[in-house]
Design a protein around this motif. Structure first.
Motif, PDB file in Angstrom:
ATOM      1  N   ARG A 159       6.306  38.988  47.957  1.00  0.00           N
ATOM      2  CA  ARG A 159       6.842  39.475  46.684  1.00  0.00           C
ATOM      3  C   ARG A 159       7.593  40.790  46.877  1.00  0.00           C
ATOM      4  NH1 ARG A 159       2.484  39.308  44.165  1.00  0.00           N
ATOM      5  NH2 ARG A 159       1.870  41.506  44.151  1.00  0.00           N
ATOM      6  N   LEU A 160       7.043  41.674  47.692  1.00  0.00           N
ATOM      7  CA  LEU A 160       7.697  42.957  47.961  1.00  0.00           C
ATOM      8  C   LEU A 160       9.084  42.736  48.567  1.00  0.00           C
ATOM      9  CD1 LEU A 160       7.011  46.072  47.899  1.00  0.00           C
ATOM     10  CD2 LEU A 160       6.421  45.815  50.303  1.00  0.00           C
ATOM     11  N   ALA A 161       9.158  41.818  49.531  1.00  0.00           N
ATOM     12  CA  ALA A 161      10.445  41.516  50.164  1.00  0.00           C
ATOM     13  C   ALA A 161      11.412  40.899  49.159  1.00  0.00           C
ATOM     14  CB  ALA A 161      10.237  40.571  51.346  1.00  0.00           C
ATOM     15  N   ALA A 162      10.909  39.969  48.332  1.00  0.00           N
ATOM     16  CA  ALA A 162      11.775  39.310  47.350  1.00  0.00           C
ATOM     17  C   ALA A 162      12.328  40.304  46.341  1.00  0.00           C
ATOM     18  CB  ALA A 162      10.996  38.208  46.635  1.00  0.00           C
ATOM     19  N   GLU A 163      11.488  41.230  45.901  1.00  0.00           N
ATOM     20  CA  GLU A 163      11.949  42.226  44.925  1.00  0.00           C
ATOM     21  C   GLU A 163      12.973  43.167  45.542  1.00  0.00           C
ATOM     22  OE1 GLU A 163       8.396  44.059  43.494  1.00  0.00           O
ATOM     23  OE2 GLU A 163       7.862  42.363  42.199  1.00  0.00           O
ATOM     24  N   ALA A 164      12.901  43.356  46.873  1.00  0.00           N
ATOM     25  CA  ALA A 164      13.877  44.202  47.557  1.00  0.00           C
ATOM     26  C   ALA A 164      15.120  43.411  47.958  1.00  0.00           C
ATOM     27  CB  ALA A 164      13.249  44.828  48.800  1.00  0.00           C
ATOM     28  N   GLY A 165      15.072  42.089  47.783  1.00  0.00           N
ATOM     29  CA  GLY A 165      16.217  41.259  48.121  1.00  0.00           C
ATOM     30  C   GLY A 165      16.408  41.030  49.604  1.00  0.00           C
ATOM     31  N   VAL A 166      15.302  41.040  50.383  1.00  0.00           N
ATOM     32  CA  VAL A 166      15.389  40.813  51.828  1.00  0.00           C
ATOM     33  C   VAL A 166      14.448  39.662  52.192  1.00  0.00           C
ATOM     34  CG1 VAL A 166      15.881  43.254  52.215  1.00  0.00           C
ATOM     35  CG2 VAL A 166      13.537  42.405  52.488  1.00  0.00           C
ATOM     36  N   PRO A 167      14.728  38.934  53.280  1.00  0.00           N
ATOM     37  CA  PRO A 167      13.834  37.842  53.683  1.00  0.00           C
ATOM     38  C   PRO A 167      12.533  38.361  54.269  1.00  0.00           C
ATOM     39  CG  PRO A 167      15.603  38.106  55.284  1.00  0.00           C
ATOM     40  CD  PRO A 167      15.931  39.024  54.140  1.00  0.00           C
ATOM     41  N   PRO A 190      16.019  42.290  67.481  1.00  0.00           N
ATOM     42  CA  PRO A 190      15.830  43.704  67.162  1.00  0.00           C
ATOM     43  C   PRO A 190      16.056  43.967  65.687  1.00  0.00           C
ATOM     44  CG  PRO A 190      17.962  43.364  68.179  1.00  0.00           C
ATOM     45  CD  PRO A 190      17.245  42.054  68.260  1.00  0.00           C
ATOM     46  N   ALA A 191      15.524  45.069  65.215  1.00  0.00           N
ATOM     47  CA  ALA A 191      15.724  45.432  63.810  1.00  0.00           C
ATOM     48  C   ALA A 191      17.184  45.779  63.571  1.00  0.00           C
ATOM     49  CB  ALA A 191      14.840  46.618  63.447  1.00  0.00           C
ATOM     50  N   PRO A 192      17.756  45.335  62.451  1.00  0.00           N
ATOM     51  CA  PRO A 192      19.130  45.710  62.121  1.00  0.00           C
ATOM     52  C   PRO A 192      19.234  47.215  61.897  1.00  0.00           C
ATOM     53  CG  PRO A 192      18.350  43.885  60.761  1.00  0.00           C
ATOM     54  CD  PRO A 192      17.155  44.452  61.453  1.00  0.00           C
ATOM     55  N   ALA A 193      20.405  47.757  62.081  1.00  0.00           N
ATOM     56  CA  ALA A 193      20.617  49.176  61.817  1.00  0.00           C
ATOM     57  C   ALA A 193      20.323  49.474  60.356  1.00  0.00           C
ATOM     58  CB  ALA A 193      22.055  49.564  62.157  1.00  0.00           C
ATOM     59  N   ALA A 194      19.623  50.575  60.132  1.00  0.00           N
ATOM     60  CA  ALA A 194      19.232  50.934  58.768  1.00  0.00           C
ATOM     61  C   ALA A 194      20.443  51.378  57.963  1.00  0.00           C
ATOM     62  CB  ALA A 194      18.199  52.052  58.794  1.00  0.00           C
ATOM     63  N   VAL A 195      20.532  50.869  56.745  1.00  0.00           N
ATOM     64  CA  VAL A 195      21.543  51.288  55.783  1.00  0.00           C
ATOM     65  C   VAL A 195      20.805  51.600  54.499  1.00  0.00           C
ATOM     66  CG1 VAL A 195      23.591  50.648  54.471  1.00  0.00           C
ATOM     67  CG2 VAL A 195      23.312  49.817  56.818  1.00  0.00           C
ATOM     68  N   ALA A 196      20.886  52.846  54.043  1.00  0.00           N
ATOM     69  CA  ALA A 196      20.143  53.274  52.858  1.00  0.00           C
ATOM     70  C   ALA A 196      20.470  52.386  51.674  1.00  0.00           C
ATOM     71  CB  ALA A 196      20.459  54.732  52.532  1.00  0.00           C
ATOM     72  N   ARG A 197      19.462  52.166  50.812  1.00  0.00           N
ATOM     73  CA  ARG A 197      19.603  51.283  49.655  1.00  0.00           C
ATOM     74  C   ARG A 197      19.502  52.097  48.376  1.00  0.00           C
ATOM     75  NH1 ARG A 197      17.800  46.091  50.791  1.00  0.00           N
ATOM     76  NH2 ARG A 197      18.464  45.606  48.661  1.00  0.00           N
ATOM     77  N   PRO A 198      20.581  52.761  47.936  1.00  0.00           N
ATOM     78  CA  PRO A 198      20.511  53.548  46.692  1.00  0.00           C
ATOM     79  C   PRO A 198      20.185  52.688  45.484  1.00  0.00           C
ATOM     80  CG  PRO A 198      22.786  53.292  47.422  1.00  0.00           C
ATOM     81  CD  PRO A 198      21.925  52.814  48.540  1.00  0.00           C
ATOM     82  N   ASP A 199      20.450  51.376  45.564  1.00  0.00           N
ATOM     83  CA  ASP A 199      20.143  50.487  44.450  1.00  0.00           C
ATOM     84  C   ASP A 199      18.645  50.324  44.239  1.00  0.00           C
ATOM     85  OD1 ASP A 199      20.423  49.242  47.024  1.00  0.00           O
ATOM     86  OD2 ASP A 199      20.029  47.305  46.067  1.00  0.00           O
ATOM     87  N   LEU A 200      17.831  50.715  45.253  1.00  0.00           N
ATOM     88  CA  LEU A 200      16.389  50.607  45.151  1.00  0.00           C
ATOM     89  C   LEU A 200      15.719  51.960  44.931  1.00  0.00           C
ATOM     90  CD1 LEU A 200      15.643  48.082  48.038  1.00  0.00           C
ATOM     91  CD2 LEU A 200      15.952  47.596  45.612  1.00  0.00           C
ATOM     92  N   ALA A 201      16.508  52.985  44.673  1.00  0.00           N
ATOM     93  CA  ALA A 201      15.976  54.349  44.590  1.00  0.00           C
ATOM     94  C   ALA A 201      14.865  54.476  43.562  1.00  0.00           C
ATOM     95  CB  ALA A 201      17.104  55.333  44.290  1.00  0.00           C
ATOM     96  N   ALA A 202      14.995  53.771  42.450  1.00  0.00           N
ATOM     97  CA  ALA A 202      14.000  53.892  41.388  1.00  0.00           C
ATOM     98  C   ALA A 202      12.959  52.791  41.434  1.00  0.00           C
ATOM     99  CB  ALA A 202      14.709  53.865  40.019  1.00  0.00           C
ATOM    100  N   TRP A 203      13.046  51.942  42.443  1.00  0.00           N
ATOM    101  CA  TRP A 203      12.132  50.792  42.541  1.00  0.00           C
ATOM    102  C   TRP A 203      10.772  51.250  43.024  1.00  0.00           C
ATOM    103  CZ3 TRP A 203      10.975  48.028  47.407  1.00  0.00           C
ATOM    104  CH2 TRP A 203      10.211  46.889  47.192  1.00  0.00           C
ATOM    105  N   ASN A 204       9.726  50.878  42.310  1.00  0.00           N
ATOM    106  CA  ASN A 204       8.374  51.287  42.659  1.00  0.00           C
ATOM    107  C   ASN A 204       7.424  50.120  42.460  1.00  0.00           C
ATOM    108  OD1 ASN A 204       6.183  52.838  43.387  1.00  0.00           O
ATOM    109  ND2 ASN A 204       5.874  53.621  41.314  1.00  0.00           N
ATOM    110  N   PRO A 205       7.201  49.291  43.512  1.00  0.00           N
ATOM    111  CA  PRO A 205       6.376  48.096  43.344  1.00  0.00           C
ATOM    112  C   PRO A 205       4.922  48.435  43.004  1.00  0.00           C
ATOM    113  CG  PRO A 205       6.762  48.542  45.664  1.00  0.00           C
ATOM    114  CD  PRO A 205       7.617  49.496  44.905  1.00  0.00           C
TER     115      PRO A 205
END
Length: 204
Positions: free
Chosen positions: A109-117, A189-204
């Motif tokens: 659920r945490l991954a789905a809410e963040a929009g990642v697999p 390997p882990a993909p290069a990190a790209v900040a997600r400002p769209d999730l700034a207010a997200w608090n699961p």
């Protein structure tokens, strides 16, 4: 031995084609796309199954290890740490037992809410191997050697195998340490990190 399962409508359609070259191109393209995606890795296994070893291998590849044993045995702290990693554009690997569908649902659920697999890595060495390893550990933060066997056998009795239907894009199953390098290579390997400002207010 490790095995993987991955649900893909593209590959399902491609299987009926006789053009093996076309299928190969699709498979390679999909694998490359998967390895470029931010993701959440959910480890699954009994105490002593090798989760922390595997998490360390993934951490060396750029994943952010989130270990409940090191966070005061607090699941909420794990959730908060994983959420911070996702907001920062990183790919967390959840290092805890997650031995039933109810526990794993939180991470899917945490991954789905963040929009990642979400990808599940299930480690299933023999129970006695897990018991022997846990009993030999010194100064483990949460599991005393003398209590290891009772705890592990209780967890084993309650263990539920992982399925994509729980919300995972992919499920990998490992039966021994010798599989770790191959599975790490398959995850990539882990993909290069790209900040997600769209999730700034997200608090699961």
């Amino acid at each position: 031995v490790f095995s993987s399962s991955f649900a893909s409508p593209f590959l399902s359609r491609a299987r009926g084609r006789r053009d093996g070259h076309c299928l190969s191109i699709i498979s390679v393209a999909m694998e490359q796309q998967q390895q470029q995606q931010q993701r959440l890795i959910c480890l699954v296994g009994l105490p002593g199954s090798g989760k922390s070893h595997f998490a360390s291998l993934l951490s060396a590849g750029g994943y952010i290890r989130v270990c409940q044993d090191e966070l005061g045995s607090s699941r909420q702290r794990c959730v908060e740490a994983a959420a911070r990693a996702l907001r920062a554009g990183d790919s967390p690997v959840i290092d805890r037992c997650n031995y039933d569908a109810g526990q794993r649902a939180l991470w899917a659920r945490l991954a789905a809410e963040a929009g990642v697999p979400a990808v599940a890595l299930e480690l299933t060495p023999p129970v006695q191997v897990c018991v022997s390893r846990a009993a030999a550990r010194v100064a483990h933060p949460t599991l005393r050697p003398e209590a290891a066997e009772a705890v592990i056998r209780r967890f084993a009795a309650e263990f539920q195998a992982t399925h994509e239907g729980e919300g995972f894009a992919r499920v990998l199953r490992l039966t021994g340490d010798e599989d770790a390098d191959g599975a790490v290579a398959l995850v990539g390997p882990a993909p290069a990190a790209v900040a997600r400002p769209d999730l700034a207010a997200w608090n699961p």
